[in-house]
Write a protein that holds these residues in place. Structure first.
Motif, PDB file in Angstrom:
ATOM      1  N   THR A  82     -27.299 -20.916 -13.593  1.00 60.06           N
ATOM      2  CA  THR A  82     -28.226 -19.802 -13.395  1.00 60.06           C
ATOM      3  C   THR A  82     -28.083 -18.736 -14.481  1.00 60.06           C
ATOM      4  OG1 THR A  82     -26.624 -18.895 -11.853  1.00 60.06           O
ATOM      5  CG2 THR A  82     -28.507 -20.014 -10.885  1.00 60.06           C
ATOM      6  N   GLY A  83     -27.442 -19.071 -15.593  1.00 57.47           N
ATOM      7  CA  GLY A  83     -27.378 -18.147 -16.726  1.00 57.47           C
ATOM      8  C   GLY A  83     -26.403 -16.996 -16.545  1.00 57.47           C
ATOM      9  N   ILE A  84     -25.546 -17.082 -15.524  1.00 52.98           N
ATOM     10  CA  ILE A  84     -24.572 -16.012 -15.284  1.00 52.98           C
ATOM     11  C   ILE A  84     -23.555 -15.932 -16.434  1.00 52.98           C
ATOM     12  CG2 ILE A  84     -22.576 -15.470 -13.797  1.00 52.98           C
ATOM     13  CD1 ILE A  84     -25.226 -14.427 -12.716  1.00 52.98           C
ATOM     14  N   SER A  85     -23.202 -17.112 -16.993  1.00 49.34           N
ATOM     15  CA  SER A  85     -22.206 -17.155 -18.072  1.00 49.34           C
ATOM     16  C   SER A  85     -22.646 -16.265 -19.238  1.00 49.34           C
ATOM     17  CB  SER A  85     -22.016 -18.583 -18.563  1.00 49.34           C
ATOM     18  OG  SER A  85     -21.952 -19.462 -17.495  1.00 49.34           O
ATOM     19  N   ASP A  86     -23.945 -16.322 -19.611  1.00 55.09           N
ATOM     20  CA  ASP A  86     -24.452 -15.503 -20.723  1.00 55.09           C
ATOM     21  C   ASP A  86     -24.309 -14.012 -20.423  1.00 55.09           C
ATOM     22  OD1 ASP A  86     -25.915 -17.504 -22.601  1.00 55.09           O
ATOM     23  OD2 ASP A  86     -26.516 -18.074 -20.594  1.00 55.09           O
ATOM     24  N   ARG A  87     -24.629 -13.658 -19.177  1.00 54.52           N
ATOM     25  CA  ARG A  87     -24.570 -12.242 -18.802  1.00 54.52           C
ATOM     26  C   ARG A  87     -23.130 -11.731 -18.798  1.00 54.52           C
ATOM     27  NH1 ARG A  87     -28.942 -11.314 -14.071  1.00 54.52           N
ATOM     28  NH2 ARG A  87     -30.562 -12.656 -14.867  1.00 54.52           N
ATOM     29  N   ILE A  88     -22.210 -12.584 -18.340  1.00 57.18           N
ATOM     30  CA  ILE A  88     -20.799 -12.177 -18.316  1.00 57.18           C
ATOM     31  C   ILE A  88     -20.299 -11.998 -19.746  1.00 57.18           C
ATOM     32  CG2 ILE A  88     -18.465 -13.020 -17.770  1.00 57.18           C
ATOM     33  CD1 ILE A  88     -19.748 -14.273 -15.245  1.00 57.18           C
ATOM     34  N   PHE A  89     -20.705 -12.926 -20.625  1.00 58.13           N
ATOM     35  CA  PHE A  89     -20.280 -12.834 -22.031  1.00 58.13           C
ATOM     36  C   PHE A  89     -20.821 -11.536 -22.641  1.00 58.13           C
ATOM     37  CE2 PHE A  89     -20.498 -13.814 -26.581  1.00 58.13           C
ATOM     38  CZ  PHE A  89     -19.210 -14.255 -26.777  1.00 58.13           C
ATOM     39  N   ALA A  90     -22.079 -11.190 -22.358  1.00 56.70           N
ATOM     40  CA  ALA A  90     -22.687  -9.967 -22.905  1.00 56.70           C
ATOM     41  C   ALA A  90     -21.957  -8.731 -22.384  1.00 56.70           C
ATOM     42  CB  ALA A  90     -24.161  -9.922 -22.519  1.00 56.70           C
ATOM     43  N   PHE A  91     -21.556  -8.772 -21.108  1.00 55.37           N
ATOM     44  CA  PHE A  91     -20.842  -7.641 -20.515  1.00 55.37           C
ATOM     45  C   PHE A  91     -19.469  -7.469 -21.173  1.00 55.37           C
ATOM     46  CE2 PHE A  91     -17.938  -6.349 -16.907  1.00 55.37           C
ATOM     47  CZ  PHE A  91     -18.223  -5.000 -16.994  1.00 55.37           C
ATOM     48  N   VAL A 141     -23.124  -0.367 -22.252  1.00 52.85           N
ATOM     49  CA  VAL A 141     -22.118  -0.938 -21.327  1.00 52.85           C
ATOM     50  C   VAL A 141     -22.687  -0.954 -19.912  1.00 52.85           C
ATOM     51  CG1 VAL A 141     -19.808  -0.650 -20.335  1.00 52.85           C
ATOM     52  CG2 VAL A 141     -20.171  -0.178 -22.755  1.00 52.85           C
ATOM     53  N   THR A 142     -23.303   0.147 -19.519  1.00 53.33           N
ATOM     54  CA  THR A 142     -23.861   0.243 -18.155  1.00 53.33           C
ATOM     55  C   THR A 142     -24.943  -0.822 -17.952  1.00 53.33           C
ATOM     56  OG1 THR A 142     -23.674   2.595 -18.549  1.00 53.33           O
ATOM     57  CG2 THR A 142     -24.627   1.952 -16.460  1.00 53.33           C
ATOM     58  N   CYS A 143     -25.773  -0.965 -19.001  1.00 51.50           N
ATOM     59  CA  CYS A 143     -26.869  -1.934 -18.927  1.00 51.50           C
ATOM     60  C   CYS A 143     -26.314  -3.365 -18.778  1.00 51.50           C
ATOM     61  CB  CYS A 143     -27.691  -1.798 -20.210  1.00 51.50           C
ATOM     62  SG  CYS A 143     -29.330  -2.431 -20.033  1.00 51.50           S
ATOM     63  N   ALA A 144     -25.287  -3.684 -19.608  1.00 49.51           N
ATOM     64  CA  ALA A 144     -24.684  -5.034 -19.551  1.00 49.51           C
ATOM     65  C   ALA A 144     -24.000  -5.253 -18.204  1.00 49.51           C
ATOM     66  CB  ALA A 144     -23.687  -5.199 -20.689  1.00 49.51           C
ATOM     67  N   LYS A 185     -18.643  -8.457 -24.081  1.00 47.53           N
ATOM     68  CA  LYS A 185     -18.875  -8.045 -25.478  1.00 47.53           C
ATOM     69  C   LYS A 185     -19.073  -6.534 -25.557  1.00 47.53           C
ATOM     70  CE  LYS A 185     -21.822  -9.339 -29.350  1.00 47.53           C
ATOM     71  NZ  LYS A 185     -23.040 -10.045 -29.727  1.00 47.53           N
ATOM     72  N   ALA A 186     -19.835  -5.994 -24.624  1.00 42.39           N
ATOM     73  CA  ALA A 186     -20.074  -4.551 -24.620  1.00 42.39           C
ATOM     74  C   ALA A 186     -18.779  -3.785 -24.373  1.00 42.39           C
ATOM     75  CB  ALA A 186     -21.099  -4.205 -23.542  1.00 42.39           C
TER      76      ALA A 186
END
Lengths: 163, 439
Positions: free
Chosen positions: B81-90, B220-223, B92-93
């Protein structure tokens, strides 16, 4: 003959996979329902645990049969692809079939005993052989069939390809 | 002596390329046949081969074992469900601006992801692909990127949920919830020492690690907001474990339902994704749980032969100092982990070593974390480290290049193992806190 066997094994694999997938979903649904029954309705279902364990046994044995057809069982691949690897594959497949056949032969007396023993907490009592020795025997037969098919036909295909 | 024959047949067959579950069944059959023929142990002649099928399915009749497919399914669903990408972006921030940049992001993302996934290979193959791609694109050395990913992937099975911990709990009779809680601090500690190593390598210029500019508070908040649904999964799990409102198996079902709801609400879970995750789960059950059933006859033979007592006497004759014994056990497990499959070792080593561990006064929960950590080291160590093979495939690297890049990472990992072995508080702090009534 080869076409028929291949088709039978393919359909067996598809049915086994579909059943295993459906049972996995059913396990999730049953356990979730039990949590809801316990916390929302304060009325937990006593037979839930035994029923999901029975489903789990079925899922495991069906999944093992599927994994054998798709060659997903864990193995240590020490030797690079080649004659040695192919010979070992052949020898180990024969040994596996022999082992499973020996176990199957010895399953008869257990099946007889298990047909007399029944479940404990389920609303409908049935012999424990239904979820112990019978699915295990099916799983082994399915694995044997898949290995024999690979032994007889896929190896022949390999040799043809080599020629 | 008889036990050595059994183990020689078993490991011989595994080395000769027989799949692990069939090697277990074949070695049990061969051993019983030998015993029936030689008649050294009459019990095997009485039991006969029928003892083998008699042991397989009853060993699977375990409610705690059900946690395995549930956590694997939940992890697979979250992966698609694409959670991995979001966690990586978070991640990274949060940490990409520190010396070591994306390598820190890699470790932090693995820590977060480990709260959803129960197997190291899922971390390595799922999130690992995203991490290596992002790092090489940013100019990091490919081998270094793969090495960081491999090293961080072993955090997964240490931090709950963990499939290998469920297996240990079922074999040892320990509480899964206690083991899950015991893994949190060592997992975080490993993440910290890995980050410290990366920082050192980066500051001394041993690795090229371009840093990203510091993310603004808004970024950071957005991620964090985008990653929040994913972050809720481990929070749900840990809260459930701490409060004890549900068993680990039930928590597995709750996290699975949560992952489905999340996928539906974010519209990332399609029917194809769902079936794909389900198929992967079925294959994992077929490969992993079936081994547990096939190991049951071997466990029975080992207990009949009284192997734990013999091993205990043998080791105690060398030394009765608990620290020396623990070092010896660690060394044995490390060597076994280098050559053999993790679950296979666990199935044999737990019933064999546990009585000795209880004799020397070590907590079985601490021992469980120590043992699991040992075996995970084997998964990232030559010659048969399964995660190394996954990394080679993802990063398109040669074996030698990857192993060379891995070398510095063994130091923090071994340090963590020593800390787990010698400092009980690191594993027992959280379970004791809960046992004493503190949430």
């Amino acid at each position: 003959m080869q076409g028929v066997l291949r088709s039978v094994i393919r359909w067996m694999g598809k049915i086994e996979m579909a059943l295993a997938m459906a049972l996995t979903v059913l396990i999730v649904v049953t356990i979730t329902m039990q949590i809801v029954m316990r916390y929302v309705f304060n009325a937990p279902v006593p037979w839930m645990e035994e029923s999901v364990m029975i489903m789990f046994i079925y899922v495991t044995l069906l999944a093992a049969a599927v994994a054998a057809k798709e060659k997903r069982h864990i193995l240590v691949d020490l030797f690079p692809t080649g004659r040695i690897s192919r010979f070992l594959g052949l020898a180990m497949s024969i040994l596996t079939v022999a082992t499973l056949v020996l176990i199957l032969v010895n399953m008869g007396p257990i099946m007889t005993v298990e047909m007399r023993r029944t479940t404990v907490s389920l609303p409908v009592n049935f012999p424990i052989a239904y979820y112990n020795s019978i699915p295990l025997a099916y799983c082994f037969c399915s694995i044997i069939l898949a290995i024999l098919h690979d032994l007889i036909f896929e190896r022949k295909d390999d040799q043809e390809a080599l020629v | 002596m008889e036990a050595l024959v059994l183990l020689a047949i078993l490991f011989g067959l595994i080395f000769l390329r027989m799949p692990v579950p069939f090697a277990m069944l074949t070695s049990a059959v061969a051993f019983i046949l030998i015993q029936m023929w030689t008649g050294t142990q009459p019990i095997f002649a009485i039991a006969g081969l029928k003892v083998i099928p008699q042991r397989i399915t009853p060993s699977l009749e375990s409610f705690p074992l059900l946690a395995i497919p549930l956590f694997v399914f939940a992890g697979n669903l979250l992966n698609v469900t694409g959670i991995s990408d979001r966690i990586f972006a978070f991640a990274k921030a949060l940490v990409a601006h520190i010396h070591g940049g994306l390598a820190h992001v890699n470790i932090l993302a693995s820590i977060v992801f480990s709260g959803m996934s129960g197997v190291a290979t899922a971390d390595a193959a799922g999130l690992g692909a995203i991490e290596i791609k992002a790092m090489t694109k940013a100019g990091y050395d490919r081998a270094f990127s793969a090495a960081v990913t491999a090293a961080s992937s072993i955090i997964g099975p240490v931090i709950p949920p963990s499939v290998i911990m469920v297996i240990y709990a079922v074999l040892s009779g320990e509480s899964i919830a206690k083991l899950f809680l015991a893994g949190i601090v060592p997992g975080l500690f490993l993440g910290f020492v890995l980050m410290a190593l990366i920082y050192g390598l980066s500051v001394t210029g041993r690795v090229h690690s371009p840093r990203a500019p510091k993310a603004s508070f808004r970024d950071v908040t957005c991620a964090a907001w985008r990653a929040l649904p994913g972050l809720m999964a481990p929070i749900l799990l840990v809260a459930g474990l701490l409060t004890g409102v549900a068993t680990p198996t039930e928590l597995g079902a709750i996290v699975t339902v949560y992952a489905i709801l999340l996928g539906v609400l974010t519209r990332e879970l399609t029917i194809e994704n769902f079936i794909g995750a389900l198929r992967t789960t079925v294959f994992t059950i077929g490969a992993l749980v079936f081994i547990l059933g096939c190991a049951a006859p071997i466990s029975w033979i080992i207990s009949v032969l009284n192997v734990p007592q013999a091993l205990q006497n043998g080791l105690l004759s060398v030394s009765d100092n608990p620290i020396v014994l623990l070092l010896m056990i660690n060394l044995m497990l490390l060597v076994a982990g280098l050559f053999l499959e993790t679950t296979a070792i666990l199935l044999i080593a737990v019933p064999t070593l546990l009585p000795l561990i209880k004799t020397i006064g070590m907590d079985p929960t601490q021992f469980g974390v120590m043992m699991i950590f040992n075996l995970l080291i084997g998964a990232i160590t030559p010659p048969f480290g399964v995660i190394l093979f996954i990394m080679m495939d993802i990063a398109k690297l040669s074996y030698g290049a990857l192993v060379r890049a891995m070398l510095p990472f063994y130091l923090p990992i071994v340090i963590t193992l020593i800390v787990i072995t010698l400092i009980p508080a690191i594993t027992l702090f959280l379970p004791n806190l809960v046992a004493n009534g503190l949430p």
